[in-house]
Motif scaffolding. Sequence first.
Motif, PDB file in Angstrom:
ATOM      1  N   LEU A  95       7.296  21.899  -5.505  1.00  0.00           N
ATOM      2  CA  LEU A  95       6.818  23.265  -5.331  1.00  0.00           C
ATOM      3  C   LEU A  95       7.975  24.165  -4.902  1.00  0.00           C
ATOM      4  CD1 LEU A  95       4.316  25.150  -5.181  1.00  0.00           C
ATOM      5  CD2 LEU A  95       4.066  24.428  -2.801  1.00  0.00           C
ATOM      6  N   LEU A  96       8.206  25.242  -5.642  1.00  0.00           N
ATOM      7  CA  LEU A  96       9.239  26.199  -5.255  1.00  0.00           C
ATOM      8  C   LEU A  96       8.742  26.980  -4.056  1.00  0.00           C
ATOM      9  CD1 LEU A  96      11.989  27.481  -5.967  1.00  0.00           C
ATOM     10  CD2 LEU A  96      10.703  29.223  -7.224  1.00  0.00           C
ATOM     11  N   ARG A  97       9.533  26.976  -2.983  1.00  0.00           N
ATOM     12  CA  ARG A  97       9.146  27.651  -1.741  1.00  0.00           C
ATOM     13  C   ARG A  97      10.071  28.825  -1.481  1.00  0.00           C
ATOM     14  NH1 ARG A  97       5.903  24.628   1.641  1.00  0.00           N
ATOM     15  NH2 ARG A  97       5.571  26.717   2.470  1.00  0.00           N
ATOM     16  N   GLU A  98       9.510  29.978  -1.232  1.00  0.00           N
ATOM     17  CA  GLU A  98      10.272  31.163  -0.862  1.00  0.00           C
ATOM     18  C   GLU A  98      10.516  31.132   0.637  1.00  0.00           C
ATOM     19  OE1 GLU A  98       8.365  34.871  -1.760  1.00  0.00           O
ATOM     20  OE2 GLU A  98      10.183  35.995  -1.293  1.00  0.00           O
ATOM     21  N   LEU A  99      11.728  31.528   1.047  1.00  0.00           N
ATOM     22  CA  LEU A  99      12.117  31.509   2.451  1.00  0.00           C
ATOM     23  C   LEU A  99      12.476  32.907   2.916  1.00  0.00           C
ATOM     24  CD1 LEU A  99      14.600  28.501   2.200  1.00  0.00           C
ATOM     25  CD2 LEU A  99      12.186  28.397   2.884  1.00  0.00           C
ATOM     26  N   GLU A 100      12.103  33.222   4.147  1.00  0.00           N
ATOM     27  CA  GLU A 100      12.558  34.464   4.761  1.00  0.00           C
ATOM     28  C   GLU A 100      13.546  34.118   5.863  1.00  0.00           C
ATOM     29  OE1 GLU A 100       9.023  36.416   6.073  1.00  0.00           O
ATOM     30  OE2 GLU A 100       8.417  34.782   7.371  1.00  0.00           O
ATOM     31  N   LYS A 101      14.615  34.920   5.929  1.00  0.00           N
ATOM     32  CA  LYS A 101      15.667  34.666   6.919  1.00  0.00           C
ATOM     33  C   LYS A 101      15.185  35.151   8.281  1.00  0.00           C
ATOM     34  CE  LYS A 101      19.958  35.556   5.804  1.00  0.00           C
ATOM     35  NZ  LYS A 101      21.240  36.257   5.615  1.00  0.00           N
ATOM     36  N   LEU A 102      15.219  34.252   9.275  1.00  0.00           N
ATOM     37  CA  LEU A 102      14.824  34.614  10.631  1.00  0.00           C
ATOM     38  C   LEU A 102      16.005  35.118  11.441  1.00  0.00           C
ATOM     39  CD1 LEU A 102      12.376  31.706  11.547  1.00  0.00           C
ATOM     40  CD2 LEU A 102      11.845  33.999  10.692  1.00  0.00           C
ATOM     41  N   ARG A 103      17.140  34.397  11.338  1.00  0.00           N
ATOM     42  CA  ARG A 103      18.332  34.803  12.093  1.00  0.00           C
ATOM     43  C   ARG A 103      19.549  34.082  11.541  1.00  0.00           C
ATOM     44  NH1 ARG A 103      15.094  31.844  15.133  1.00  0.00           N
ATOM     45  NH2 ARG A 103      15.769  29.820  15.897  1.00  0.00           N
ATOM     46  N   SER A 104      20.711  34.660  11.830  1.00  0.00           N
ATOM     47  CA  SER A 104      21.967  34.068  11.398  1.00  0.00           C
ATOM     48  C   SER A 104      23.050  34.484  12.366  1.00  0.00           C
ATOM     49  CB  SER A 104      22.316  34.539   9.978  1.00  0.00           C
ATOM     50  OG  SER A 104      23.446  33.862   9.503  1.00  0.00           O
ATOM     51  N   GLY A 105      23.905  33.538  12.739  1.00  0.00           N
ATOM     52  CA  GLY A 105      24.998  33.856  13.648  1.00  0.00           C
ATOM     53  C   GLY A 105      25.876  32.643  13.884  1.00  0.00           C
ATOM     54  N   PRO A 106      26.994  32.854  14.598  1.00  0.00           N
ATOM     55  CA  PRO A 106      27.937  31.759  14.842  1.00  0.00           C
ATOM     56  C   PRO A 106      27.419  30.809  15.917  1.00  0.00           C
ATOM     57  CG  PRO A 106      28.705  33.763  15.896  1.00  0.00           C
ATOM     58  CD  PRO A 106      27.467  34.123  15.132  1.00  0.00           C
ATOM     59  N   ASP A 107      27.806  29.527  15.785  1.00  0.00           N
ATOM     60  CA  ASP A 107      27.521  28.575  16.854  1.00  0.00           C
ATOM     61  C   ASP A 107      28.786  28.430  17.699  1.00  0.00           C
ATOM     62  OD1 ASP A 107      29.251  26.880  15.462  1.00  0.00           O
ATOM     63  OD2 ASP A 107      27.725  25.380  15.005  1.00  0.00           O
ATOM     64  N   GLY A 108      28.770  27.565  18.671  1.00  0.00           N
ATOM     65  CA  GLY A 108      29.901  27.388  19.578  1.00  0.00           C
ATOM     66  C   GLY A 108      31.123  26.752  18.939  1.00  0.00           C
ATOM     67  N   GLU A 109      30.978  26.208  17.724  1.00  0.00           N
ATOM     68  CA  GLU A 109      32.090  25.536  17.059  1.00  0.00           C
ATOM     69  C   GLU A 109      32.635  26.326  15.879  1.00  0.00           C
ATOM     70  OE1 GLU A 109      30.668  21.635  16.120  1.00  0.00           O
ATOM     71  OE2 GLU A 109      30.116  21.234  18.192  1.00  0.00           O
ATOM     72  N   GLY A 110      32.221  27.575  15.726  1.00  0.00           N
ATOM     73  CA  GLY A 110      32.747  28.423  14.670  1.00  0.00           C
ATOM     74  C   GLY A 110      32.010  28.377  13.349  1.00  0.00           C
ATOM     75  N   ALA A 111      30.947  27.604  13.261  1.00  0.00           N
ATOM     76  CA  ALA A 111      30.141  27.561  12.038  1.00  0.00           C
ATOM     77  C   ALA A 111      29.096  28.678  12.098  1.00  0.00           C
ATOM     78  CB  ALA A 111      29.450  26.210  11.901  1.00  0.00           C
ATOM     79  N   THR A 112      28.583  29.059  10.936  1.00  0.00           N
ATOM     80  CA  THR A 112      27.491  30.024  10.874  1.00  0.00           C
ATOM     81  C   THR A 112      26.195  29.256  10.701  1.00  0.00           C
ATOM     82  OG1 THR A 112      28.896  31.717   9.908  1.00  0.00           O
ATOM     83  CG2 THR A 112      26.527  31.977   9.598  1.00  0.00           C
ATOM     84  N   VAL A 113      25.237  29.524  11.575  1.00  0.00           N
ATOM     85  CA  VAL A 113      23.929  28.871  11.514  1.00  0.00           C
ATOM     86  C   VAL A 113      22.908  29.912  11.074  1.00  0.00           C
ATOM     87  CG1 VAL A 113      22.145  27.642  12.811  1.00  0.00           C
ATOM     88  CG2 VAL A 113      24.571  27.262  13.334  1.00  0.00           C
ATOM     89  N   THR A 114      22.189  29.599   9.989  1.00  0.00           N
ATOM     90  CA  THR A 114      21.147  30.485   9.483  1.00  0.00           C
ATOM     91  C   THR A 114      19.837  29.723   9.496  1.00  0.00           C
ATOM     92  OG1 THR A 114      22.738  31.614   8.060  1.00  0.00           O
ATOM     93  CG2 THR A 114      20.412  31.932   7.549  1.00  0.00           C
ATOM     94  N   VAL A 115      18.814  30.351  10.060  1.00  0.00           N
ATOM     95  CA  VAL A 115      17.489  29.746  10.140  1.00  0.00           C
ATOM     96  C   VAL A 115      16.560  30.492   9.196  1.00  0.00           C
ATOM     97  CG1 VAL A 115      15.540  29.180  11.649  1.00  0.00           C
ATOM     98  CG2 VAL A 115      17.889  29.065  12.538  1.00  0.00           C
TER      99      VAL A 115
END
Length: 165
Positions: A95-115
């Motif tokens: 099943l194709l599921r559509e997603l809505e972005k809740l938040r996005s930002g850097p973590d403590g190790e320099g990666a970008t985390v998007t939920v």
Amino acid sequence: MRARKGHVRRAGWTIALGWACLGPVQAAGLDTPPSDTILWPQPPARCLFFTPDEQTAFRADDPATWRFRLMTMAAAKPGESAEPTERGYVMKDGLLRELEKLRSGPDGEGATVTVWRSVGEPRLNITMTLRPAGSEKGRNRFTGTLATTRGEGRETIDIIGSCAP
């Protein structure tokens, strides 16, 4: 206008979907069930992510190999000049599921985390953790992980992908 079976209608576009494993993907020995990949032979997509094995099988000149784990599209709503709304898409259990972005930002190790959160039930939560991996042909490249949470279960896979600026 209603979408036909195997198509999703969104924001005036009809997205045709395929679920079959095709040619080079089978030849590459990918054992991923087709129910968890999006066969996407039509542009445009802002971001495209696949597993390392799917990336190895990918050929830009062969749409049959365009199998992605997560893709995003961005479009401004008609009459609005604000920043475009970005939506994500994953295939889960056929099943194709559509997603809505809740938040996005850097973590403590320099990666970008998007939920991301799925629209509708059963609810999926998707967490992408991405690190820059250079650029190629005008697209920013990334490596990282994609974690899918459903109820009490959680699955994490490695992903590789790129996004238009």
